[in-house]
Design an enzyme around this catalytic site. Structure first.
Site, mmCIF file in Angstrom:
data_model
loop_
_atom_site.group_PDB
_atom_site.id
_atom_site.type_symbol
_atom_site.label_atom_id
_atom_site.label_comp_id
_atom_site.label_asym_id
_atom_site.label_seq_id
_atom_site.Cartn_x
_atom_site.Cartn_y
_atom_site.Cartn_z
ATOM 1 N N TYR A 1 16.926 29.576 10.664
ATOM 2 C CA TYR A 1 15.679 30.215 11.119
ATOM 3 C C TYR A 1 15.521 30.094 12.631
ATOM 4 C CZ TYR A 1 13.817 30.575 6.346
ATOM 5 O OH TYR A 1 13.605 30.886 5.042
ATOM 6 N N LYS B 1 0.847 -1.204 0.000
ATOM 7 C CA LYS B 1 0.000 0.000 0.000
ATOM 8 C C LYS B 1 0.877 1.246 0.000
ATOM 9 C CE LYS B 1 -0.347 -0.261 5.043
ATOM 10 N NZ LYS B 1 -1.180 -0.763 6.161
HETATM 11 C C1 LIG Z 1 -0.489 -1.808 6.777
HETATM 12 C C2 LIG Z 1 -1.108 -3.088 7.152
HETATM 13 C C3 LIG Z 1 -0.315 -4.233 7.352
HETATM 14 C C4 LIG Z 1 1.193 -4.184 7.350
HETATM 15 O O1 LIG Z 1 1.638 -3.566 8.534
HETATM 16 P P1 LIG Z 1 3.200 -3.456 8.872
HETATM 17 O O2 LIG Z 1 3.230 -2.948 10.255
HETATM 18 O O3 LIG Z 1 3.770 -2.474 7.898
HETATM 19 O O4 LIG Z 1 3.765 -4.800 8.698
HETATM 20 C C5 LIG Z 1 -0.962 -5.435 7.584
HETATM 21 N N1 LIG Z 1 -2.317 -5.508 7.644
HETATM 22 C C6 LIG Z 1 -3.094 -4.417 7.475
HETATM 23 C C7 LIG Z 1 -4.575 -4.556 7.554
HETATM 24 C C8 LIG Z 1 -2.532 -3.180 7.244
HETATM 25 O O5 LIG Z 1 -3.307 -2.097 7.099
#
Ligand SMILES: *Cc1c(COP(=O)(O)O)cnc(C)c1O
Length: 364
Positions: free
Chosen positions: A256, A35
């Protein structure tokens, strides 16, 4: 010459990290979670390196389409399922497996005209209170799905809130297994932290694991463990160069807000990277950084396009010196993204995903 900032995606590291997960759970099937444009690494590049996975999990329908266009014919799981009824047309056409987490999604399926039976993952809210059916409503949701001609196969899924923390997963595990007892179908629970640390137990491991962050070489439970403790390789390097040098004397202020003042003579490198590149503004004075592969520190506030580093302890550093914000220097030294993130009060996850569009990306 283009501005010298560059992100490098290390395909070998992605492959190595996938192999590490395989070793941790040799008898589970593995979704590579890609994702958010593969956590900032790019779907195309990640797909190339991770095609040894059993499936890919993501949530954006356009990303699922890209994956099919790249030629992936294996499982793709939409981990948030459909966002509206017509999303199911794409699921039918591309053979996407999808999560069902609420009544509306079941209504949409019931009204969906399709020749192909759908594979769905029924999501339980086992305690995180994000998505999913409450345990007490789970069986009736299952019964409804099971009666639909549109549904071919039902699997069971839930997500841990504390796989990396002291509260742990015991309470969620119990709720999940109790509510799914006797229901036929595959099960999936583990994110990266649970996959690495807890999945020796078959009740935790189940049929599919869903590692994300670990594939990209960040420790899911930092600082309890580091990437090196888990034998992970960083998959992303953010590097740039020194584009200016300042010589400060005691009492001179820097940047800054004049938040840093020199206590004695020192050399400062002005570096072509700022918060508009995705480097967090919260990573101020003291955040570790590599110059010519040697550790030193950020000084003062991060600006939009530049930041300052202490060159005083780095022999021979100056105009044009290589600066590694995280990842691997060309000399081989590493700086963990987790360590940088922590200095800014955030996580490696956020840094990877926030890599800005203006940063050119190459793969090695
Ligand atoms: C993002 C996600 C994962 C992976 O999580 P990590 O901590 O990056 O391994 C797994 N299951 C779901 C439903 C997620 O949203």
């Amino acid at each position: 010459m283009p501005r010298p900032i560059l992100a490098t995606i290390h395909s070998g590291a992605l492959r190595h990290n996938l192999e590490r997960v395989r070793q941790a759970v040799p008898d589970a099937k593995l979704w590579a979670v890609i994702k958010a444009n593969a956590y900032g690494h790019g779907i195309e590049r990640a797909f190339d390196a991770l095609r040894g996975a059993d499936g890919f999990a993501l949530l954006d329908l356009a990303e699922a389409e890209r994956l099919r266009q790249l030629g992936w014919r294996g499982p793709i799981l939409l981990i948030e399922g459909a966002f509206e009824a017509r999303d199911l047309e794409l699921c039918s056409r591309l053979g996407l497996w999808h999560v069902v987490h609420c009544d509306e999604q079941i209504d949409w399926l019931a009204a969906h005209k399709t020749q192909v039976g759908h594979r769905v993952f029924l999501k339980m809210n086992s305690g995180m209170n994000r998505l999913g059916f409450a345990p007490g409503r789970y069986r009736s949701a299952w019964a409804r799905l099971n009666a639909l001609p549109q549904v071919d196969e039902i699997s069971f899924i839930s997500h841990f809130s504390d796989a990396d923390g002291p509260r742990g997963i015991g309470h969620q595990l119990q709720v999940f297994h109790e509510a799914t007892r006797d229901l036929p179908g595959e099960r999936s629970l583990c994110n990266s932290a649970a996959t690495l640390a807890l999945a020796k137990d078959a009740q935790v491991r189940c049929d599919w694991v869903r590692p994300g962050i670990v594939l990209y070489g960040s420790a899911p439970d930092y600082p309890q463990h580091t990437d090196q403790d888990w034998a992970l390789e960083p998959a992303m390097t953010l590097s740039t160069r020194v584009i200016g040098v300042q010589h400060l004397q005691a009492g001179d202020a820097l940047g800054y807000g004049s938040t840093f003042t020199a206590e004695g003579p020192m050399t400062v490198g002005v570096v072509a990277c700022g918060y508009a590149d995705g480097y967090p503004r919260s990573c101020g004075t003291g955040t570790p950084v590599l110059v010519n592969g040697q550790r030193t520190r950020v000084l003062g506030r991060i600006s939009m396009d530049m930041l300052n580093v202490d060159l005083t302890p780095v022999e021979g550093a100056g105009m044009g010196s290589e600066v590694t914000l995280w990842g691997r220097a060309s000399t081989g030294q590493r700086l963990s993204i987790d360590e940088v993130a922590r200095a800014g009060g955030t996580l490696g996850y956020e840094l990877m995903c926030a890599l800005a569009l203006r940063v050119p990306v190459i793969a090695d």
